[in-house]
Design an enzyme around this catalytic site. Structure first.
Site, mmCIF file in Angstrom:
data_model
loop_
_atom_site.group_PDB
_atom_site.id
_atom_site.type_symbol
_atom_site.label_atom_id
_atom_site.label_comp_id
_atom_site.label_asym_id
_atom_site.label_seq_id
_atom_site.Cartn_x
_atom_site.Cartn_y
_atom_site.Cartn_z
ATOM 1 N N HIS A 12 0.842 -1.204 0.000
ATOM 2 C CA HIS A 12 0.000 0.000 0.000
ATOM 3 C C HIS A 12 0.876 1.252 0.000
ATOM 4 O O HIS A 12 1.250 1.774 1.051
ATOM 5 C CB HIS A 12 -0.917 -0.020 1.225
ATOM 6 C CG HIS A 12 -1.985 1.042 1.215
ATOM 7 N ND1 HIS A 12 -3.332 0.756 1.220
ATOM 8 C CD2 HIS A 12 -1.900 2.393 1.180
ATOM 9 C CE1 HIS A 12 -4.025 1.882 1.207
ATOM 10 N NE2 HIS A 12 -3.175 2.904 1.194
ATOM 11 N N HIS A 188 -9.572 1.420 -0.404
ATOM 12 C CA HIS A 188 -9.495 2.063 0.906
ATOM 13 C C HIS A 188 -10.871 1.983 1.573
ATOM 14 O O HIS A 188 -11.894 2.219 0.922
ATOM 15 C CB HIS A 188 -9.153 3.544 0.772
ATOM 16 C CG HIS A 188 -7.730 3.825 0.405
ATOM 17 N ND1 HIS A 188 -7.172 3.429 -0.762
ATOM 18 C CD2 HIS A 188 -6.749 4.480 1.090
ATOM 19 C CE1 HIS A 188 -5.907 3.832 -0.804
ATOM 20 N NE2 HIS A 188 -5.614 4.475 0.310
ATOM 21 N N GLU A 191 -10.784 3.800 7.233
ATOM 22 C CA GLU A 191 -9.659 4.664 7.611
ATOM 23 C C GLU A 191 -10.252 5.902 8.306
ATOM 24 O O GLU A 191 -10.157 6.038 9.516
ATOM 25 C CB GLU A 191 -8.848 5.071 6.368
ATOM 26 C CG GLU A 191 -7.690 6.021 6.666
ATOM 27 C CD GLU A 191 -7.059 6.626 5.406
ATOM 28 O OE1 GLU A 191 -7.689 6.653 4.338
ATOM 29 O OE2 GLU A 191 -5.911 7.126 5.529
ATOM 30 N N ASP A 269 1.836 4.013 2.992
ATOM 31 C CA ASP A 269 0.809 4.891 2.413
ATOM 32 C C ASP A 269 1.437 6.033 1.597
ATOM 33 O O ASP A 269 1.567 5.912 0.387
ATOM 34 C CB ASP A 269 -0.091 5.447 3.522
ATOM 35 C CG ASP A 269 -1.526 5.675 3.094
ATOM 36 O OD1 ASP A 269 -1.878 5.305 1.971
ATOM 37 O OD2 ASP A 269 -2.304 6.216 3.902
ATOM 38 N N ASP A 270 1.794 7.127 2.251
ATOM 39 C CA ASP A 270 2.351 8.309 1.572
ATOM 40 C C ASP A 270 3.513 8.814 2.441
ATOM 41 O O ASP A 270 3.357 9.802 3.185
ATOM 42 C CB ASP A 270 1.278 9.409 1.470
ATOM 43 C CG ASP A 270 0.009 8.896 0.806
ATOM 44 O OD1 ASP A 270 -0.020 8.810 -0.428
ATOM 45 O OD2 ASP A 270 -0.948 8.559 1.536
HETATM 46 N N1 HPA Z 1 -6.355 7.648 2.029
HETATM 47 C C1 HPA Z 1 -7.179 7.873 1.009
HETATM 48 N N2 HPA Z 1 -6.762 8.280 -0.170
HETATM 49 C C2 HPA Z 1 -5.473 8.476 -0.356
HETATM 50 C C3 HPA Z 1 -4.577 8.264 0.655
HETATM 51 C C4 HPA Z 1 -5.042 7.832 1.916
HETATM 52 O O1 HPA Z 1 -4.299 7.622 2.889
HETATM 53 N N3 HPA Z 1 -3.354 8.547 0.135
HETATM 54 C C5 HPA Z 1 -3.530 8.919 -1.146
HETATM 55 N N4 HPA Z 1 -4.822 8.875 -1.459
HETATM 56 ZN ZN ZN Z 2 -3.667 4.927 0.975
#
Ligand code: HPA
Ligand code: ZN
Length: 324
Positions: A12, A188, A191, A269-270
């Site tokens: 991810h 997703h 979250e 994630d990012d």
């Molecule tokens: N959540 C939802 N969308 C996203 C995310 C995330 O963490 N990162 C990039 N797009």
């Molecule tokens: Zn994500």
């Protein structure tokens, strides 16, 4: 343990969200694009909450304008991955930023990204992803171009974006197109929204993997469903903590989910947005939650089992996580 050297699988990771700030600033300078408000005085991405994070993310994507830019980005991100011991990675990337859904343009972007990935030391696969807040119609366009280019490194289809917008059912048709093309499916959910969002995603999108899914902990019956159906969670602890979903690792449900029998994996994630990387994730799990090398081998085997790759690649990489 030397955390950077432990071999790792990451399922991810958003390609655009993994862009090092210096990379985006360099492209912005080359193209004369203003990045006012995207970075703070320390040069890190600025955002205050989830919606602002998505907005900054999209602003930063404005400098990524050509196949060559995306090829360079893939090279930069996979180099960074390799430095953290990642040997297999699946990257979400949004065709919306690669020609806006035009098939001819998308193929050019994909060719550049594929060339970059094949030249890297990391085994990589791509999961083209629709952006939930761009709406169901645009998601269908994204699914169609993805289906047209299924094969090669394109092995999955996913959905990111603002989970509070629309309902999962609105995207069922897009996911049907991708399923029909033989792609692995991930979305997703759970979250920024709770257990109902995960349940609806399983019901309507019929994915084998949920991005995050950690708020399933709020509903034991859903936890049992995840176990029974063998759904794999792509858990990103550093991302969740950075976004304030959980206060810290002690409060994070990753160990509780695992103890309940839910299949979990670990990703970033990012990473530059959330001030994390795979080395930091593993170090945190070891130091705060007592995870051992055996635990890391186990989650990496889970990840390889759930990976959207062919079985030859799967067994080759699985052998690295057998705990020898
Ligand atoms: N959540 C939802 N969308 C996203 C995310 C995330 O963490 N990162 C990039 N797009
Ligand atoms: Zn994500």
């Amino acid at each position: 343990m030397n955390f950077s050297e432990i071999p790792k699988t990451e399922l991810h990771l958003h390609l655009e969200g993994a862009a090092p700030p210096a990379f985006i600033r360099q492209l912005a300078a080359e193209k004369g694009v203003s990045m006012d408000g995207v970075f703070d005085e320390n040069g890190t991405y600025v955002w205050g909450n989830f919606v602002e994070f998505l907005a900054t993310y999209e602003r930063a994507c404005e400098v990524l304008k050509s196949p060559e830019d995306f090829g360079r980005l893939v090279t930069a991100v996979l180099e960074e991955q390799a430095s953290h011991g990642v040997i297999y990675t699946e990257m979400f990337l949004a065709p919306d930023f690669c020609g806006g859904g035009d098939l001819v343009a998308w193929k050019e972007y994909l060719a550049a990204m594929t060339e970059a990935a094949l030249a890297s030391p990391v085994e990589a696969r791509f999961i083209p992803t629709c952006v939930r807040h761009f709406g169901p119609e645009q998601a269908r366009v994204t699914a169609r171009v993805t289906a047209e280019t299924a094969g090669g490194l394109v092995t999955g289809f996913g959905m990111g974006g603002d989970e509070s917008q629309f309902s999962a059912a609105d995207f069922a048709y897009a996911f049907d197109i991708a399923r029909e093309a033989g792609l692995g499916l991930a979305s997703h959910a759970g979250e920024v929204e709770g257990a109902d969002s995960v349940r609806e995603t399983l019901d309507h999108l019929r994915v084998s993997r949920i991005g995050h899914g950690v708020r399933a902990i709020e509903d034991p019956a859903l936890g049992k469903r995840l176990v029974d159906e063998g759904v794999v969670l792509e858990v990103c602890p550093g991302s969740n903590i950075s976004l304030g979903i959980f206060a810290d690792l002690q409060a994070h449900p990753i160990s509780a989910l695992r103890e309940a029998g839910v299949q979990v994996t670990v990703s970033t994630d990012d990473p530059p947005y959330f001030h994390t990387d795979m080395t930091a994730e593993y170090r945190g799990l070891s130091e705060s939650l007592g995870w051992t090398q055996d635990d890391f081998n186990a989650i990496n085997r889970t990840a390889m089992q759930a990976a959207f790759c062919d079985d030859v690649t799967r067994s080759k990489l699985m052998a690295k996580f057998n705990g020898a």
